[in-house]
Write a protein that holds these residues in place. Structure first.
Motif, PDB file in Angstrom:
ATOM      1  N   GLN A  57      31.527  46.485  52.018  1.00 51.43           N
ATOM      2  CA  GLN A  57      30.125  46.564  51.629  1.00 51.43           C
ATOM      3  C   GLN A  57      29.956  45.748  50.354  1.00 51.43           C
ATOM      4  N   PRO A  58      28.912  44.920  50.224  1.00 51.00           N
ATOM      5  CA  PRO A  58      28.757  44.088  49.024  1.00 51.00           C
ATOM      6  C   PRO A  58      28.846  44.923  47.748  1.00 51.00           C
ATOM      7  N   GLY A  59      29.742  44.514  46.848  1.00 53.82           N
ATOM      8  CA  GLY A  59      29.915  45.209  45.575  1.00 53.82           C
ATOM      9  C   GLY A  59      30.853  46.394  45.613  1.00 53.82           C
ATOM     10  N   ALA A  60      31.294  46.789  46.797  1.00 54.23           N
ATOM     11  CA  ALA A  60      32.176  47.966  46.918  1.00 54.23           C
ATOM     12  C   ALA A  60      33.595  47.582  46.521  1.00 54.23           C
ATOM     13  N   PRO A  61      34.304  48.450  45.765  1.00 54.53           N
ATOM     14  CA  PRO A  61      35.670  48.119  45.363  1.00 54.53           C
ATOM     15  C   PRO A  61      36.677  48.245  46.504  1.00 54.53           C
ATOM     16  N   THR A  62      36.371  49.076  47.493  1.00 56.46           N
ATOM     17  CA  THR A  62      37.312  49.340  48.582  1.00 56.46           C
ATOM     18  C   THR A  62      36.784  48.780  49.892  1.00 56.46           C
ATOM     19  N   THR A 122      24.287  40.142  59.576  1.00 56.05           N
ATOM     20  CA  THR A 122      23.733  41.108  60.527  1.00 56.05           C
ATOM     21  C   THR A 122      24.143  42.533  60.181  1.00 56.05           C
ATOM     22  N   LEU A 123      25.391  42.723  59.762  1.00 52.79           N
ATOM     23  CA  LEU A 123      25.934  44.057  59.517  1.00 52.79           C
ATOM     24  C   LEU A 123      25.781  44.532  58.076  1.00 52.79           C
ATOM     25  N   GLY A 124      25.358  43.655  57.186  1.00 58.87           N
ATOM     26  CA  GLY A 124      25.268  44.043  55.781  1.00 58.87           C
ATOM     27  C   GLY A 124      26.639  44.166  55.144  1.00 58.87           C
ATOM     28  N   LEU A 125      27.562  43.276  55.526  1.00 57.88           N
ATOM     29  CA  LEU A 125      28.925  43.314  55.027  1.00 57.88           C
ATOM     30  C   LEU A 125      29.355  41.935  54.551  1.00 57.88           C
ATOM     31  N   GLU A 126      30.334  41.921  53.648  1.00 60.05           N
ATOM     32  CA  GLU A 126      31.023  40.692  53.286  1.00 60.05           C
ATOM     33  C   GLU A 126      32.301  40.638  54.116  1.00 60.05           C
ATOM     34  N   ALA A 167      36.058  56.973  54.001  1.00 61.47           N
ATOM     35  CA  ALA A 167      35.036  57.171  52.968  1.00 61.47           C
ATOM     36  C   ALA A 167      34.187  55.909  52.806  1.00 61.47           C
ATOM     37  N   ALA A 168      34.825  54.733  52.785  1.00 65.51           N
ATOM     38  CA  ALA A 168      34.079  53.475  52.657  1.00 65.51           C
ATOM     39  C   ALA A 168      33.210  53.233  53.882  1.00 65.51           C
ATOM     40  N   LEU A 169      33.726  53.568  55.066  1.00 67.46           N
ATOM     41  CA  LEU A 169      32.945  53.418  56.294  1.00 67.46           C
ATOM     42  C   LEU A 169      31.693  54.272  56.254  1.00 67.46           C
ATOM     43  N   GLN A 170      31.826  55.526  55.822  1.00 69.55           N
ATOM     44  CA  GLN A 170      30.674  56.420  55.812  1.00 69.55           C
ATOM     45  C   GLN A 170      29.674  56.048  54.720  1.00 69.55           C
ATOM     46  N   VAL A 230      44.314  54.796  59.649  1.00 69.06           N
ATOM     47  CA  VAL A 230      43.046  55.365  59.208  1.00 69.06           C
ATOM     48  C   VAL A 230      43.321  56.168  57.939  1.00 69.06           C
ATOM     49  N   ILE A 231      42.554  55.920  56.885  1.00 68.79           N
ATOM     50  CA  ILE A 231      42.793  56.565  55.601  1.00 68.79           C
ATOM     51  C   ILE A 231      41.660  57.535  55.303  1.00 68.79           C
ATOM     52  N   GLY A 232      42.006  58.802  55.086  1.00 68.18           N
ATOM     53  CA  GLY A 232      41.038  59.818  54.705  1.00 68.18           C
ATOM     54  C   GLY A 232      41.285  60.308  53.299  1.00 68.18           C
ATOM     55  N   GLU A 233      40.677  61.416  52.935  1.00 69.16           N
ATOM     56  CA  GLU A 233      40.809  61.993  51.607  1.00 69.16           C
ATOM     57  C   GLU A 233      42.084  62.832  51.563  1.00 69.16           C
ATOM     58  N   GLY A 234      43.192  62.220  51.122  1.00 72.41           N
ATOM     59  CA  GLY A 234      44.450  62.940  51.028  1.00 72.41           C
ATOM     60  C   GLY A 234      45.272  62.916  52.298  1.00 72.41           C
ATOM     61  N   TRP A 235      44.825  62.207  53.334  1.00 75.06           N
ATOM     62  CA  TRP A 235      45.563  62.152  54.588  1.00 75.06           C
ATOM     63  C   TRP A 235      45.433  60.771  55.205  1.00 75.06           C
ATOM     64  N   SER A 236      46.247  60.515  56.207  1.00 73.25           N
ATOM     65  CA  SER A 236      46.163  59.245  56.918  1.00 73.25           C
ATOM     66  C   SER A 236      46.655  59.431  58.354  1.00 73.25           C
TER      67      SER A 236
END
Length: 425
Positions: free
Chosen positions: A83-88, A53-57, A127-130, A157-163
């Motif tokens: 996300q299918p095929g996503a490394p993170t 339904t969500l397009g996720l593994e 980043a993976a969520l977006q 929560v992990i962001g670009e250079g911050w958490s």
């Protein structure tokens, strides 16, 4: 002698047929109970359907549990969603527990009423969520009803250079068309900079453009100094192509700058749209008003702010007056009642330890220079017994200066930092 007629097989009696049917049903029931008795199989089936339904593994490698008596409950451990095929993965969690009423289960998705959700140690990658959100087809967001609320503990929560670490959320209940409130706490971290927070949050309803309010305590810490504050914020919930965030922010805060024995109170306000996009946080345009006393100036400014791997800040505004606690200016600057237009730019580490650029003007006198905020703060701390000149470098130009009874005209001065404090622009 005539051959005997072949024996005609007798049809099973109704009694025998019923017995055979009961045996088959019993065997199927035993097999079904054996399958249902393995929670991992049930969890796998549910996660496969949810992932489709969500397009996720979505997987749960830990021991799963479920309960059918009363309100059905499903507990999943070591959950990973990607996300299918996503490394993170966009989400990891040690434990997720759902309590779903029988009416919700029978509705097969038409009713999104959930009794309670508990999540232990979730880790969300922004980043993976977006990236997953961008790949999803446009659809209407359906908000579930949580009759007994949501609890999140030890989140990250992990962001670009911050958490954001030690995230805790306590949401007593949630209804699509009702106001709701929650308690949120955690600790923002970036390098040597930390910002613990403890906030009460409220929305007029869980939807886009809904009114949002925050109040509570936030601290900014970068040893040896700290900046505790109490704030109130209002705005509107936003989610669009430019990211998630808050529109029409109005924030006021009472803060104190502390470093050793130094304790300087001030108040400030912020206005502008806040965006979280591609793992970065930003406000453009940004409005700032600061009201200080003693060594803290009063000013107002506009500009822009962004924060990811580095902090970028740009301000263009007016300092109302030269702070009385600062060393006196030479004449005629000291007697002037003009405000001081300024421009400030910074791009570097989040603790403001890299070089800042400053343009400052009063009447026809202008200064263009560079400085480091920690060195300026140390100078402010010892302003009564230290050097009257702040630790900065740059160029000063003025039509006239009066120093020790001598008038100098057409003054051009290059200011160098104290030896051992050389700065790289």
């Amino acid at each position: 002698m005539a051959a005997p007629e072949p024996a005609i097989p007798r049809r099973p009696s109704r009694r025998n047929a019923l017995l055979i049917a009961l045996v088959v049903v019993f065997a199927l029931l035993v097999l079904a109970l054996r399958w249902v008795g393995q929670p991992s199989r049930v969890a796998g089936l549910i996660l496969a359907q949810a992932g489709k339904t969500l397009g996720l593994e979505i997987t749960a490698s830990g021991a799963s549990e479920y309960r059918l008596r009363g309100t059905p409950m499903l507990q999943l451990r070591d959950v990973v969603a990607r996300q299918p095929g996503a490394p993170t993965p966009l989400l990891r969690a040690e434990r997720i527990e759902l309590e779903l009423p029988w009416a919700t289960i029978r509705a097969a998705g038409n009713d999104l009423t959930v009794r309670r959700v508990e999540v232990d140690a979730p880790q969300l990658d922004i980043a993976a969520l977006q990236r997953w959100q961008a790949a999803r087809p446009p659809s209407k967001t359906r908000i579930p009803t949580l009759t007994d609320g949501l609890r999140v503990v030890r989140g990250r929560v992990i962001g670009e250079g911050w958490s954001v670490d030690a995230l805790a959320i306590d949401l007593p209940s949630l209804h699509p068309d009702r106001a709701t409130a929650a308690h949120i706490s955690g600790r923002f971290a970036n390098g040597t900079l930390a910002a613990p927070f403890d906030l009460q949050a409220a929305v007029t309803r869980p939807a886009l453009n809904a009114g949002l309010g925050l109040s509570g305590t936030v601290g900014v810490e970068s040893p040896p100094w700290s900046l505790p504050m109490r704030l109130v914020l209002s705005g509107r919930v936003h989610d669009g192509n430019d990211g998630m965030g808050i529109d029409v922010i109005r924030m006021g805060a009472a803060a104190r700058y502390r470093d050793g024995e130094t304790d300087l109170p001030f108040v400030f306000g912020l206005a502008g749209p806040l965006r979280l996009h591609a793992g970065e946080v930003g406000m453009t345009p940004l409005g700032l008003a600061l009201r200080g006393r003693d060594a803290i100036p009063s000013l107002h400014a506009h500009g822009a702010f962004s924060f990811g791997d580095t902090l970028a800040l740009r301000l263009d505004g007016l300092i109302a007056d030269w702070p009385k606690a600062w060393p006196a200016l030479p004449e005629p600057l000291e007697s002037s009642v003009s405000a001081l237009p300024f421009k400030y730019e910074y791009n570097g580490r989040a603790d403001l330890s890299d070089t800042s650029a400053l343009q400052l003007q009063r009447d026809a006198t202008r200064f263009d220079g560079q400085f480091r905020v920690p060195e300026i703060l140390q100078w402010i701390d010892s302003i009564d017994q230290g050097t009257p000149l702040p630790p900065l470098a740059g160029h000063l130009s003025t039509p006239k200066l009066e120093i020790a009874g001598t008038t100098l005209e057409g003054v051009e001065v290059d200011i160098a930092p104290t030896p051992g404090e050389a700065m790289t622009p």
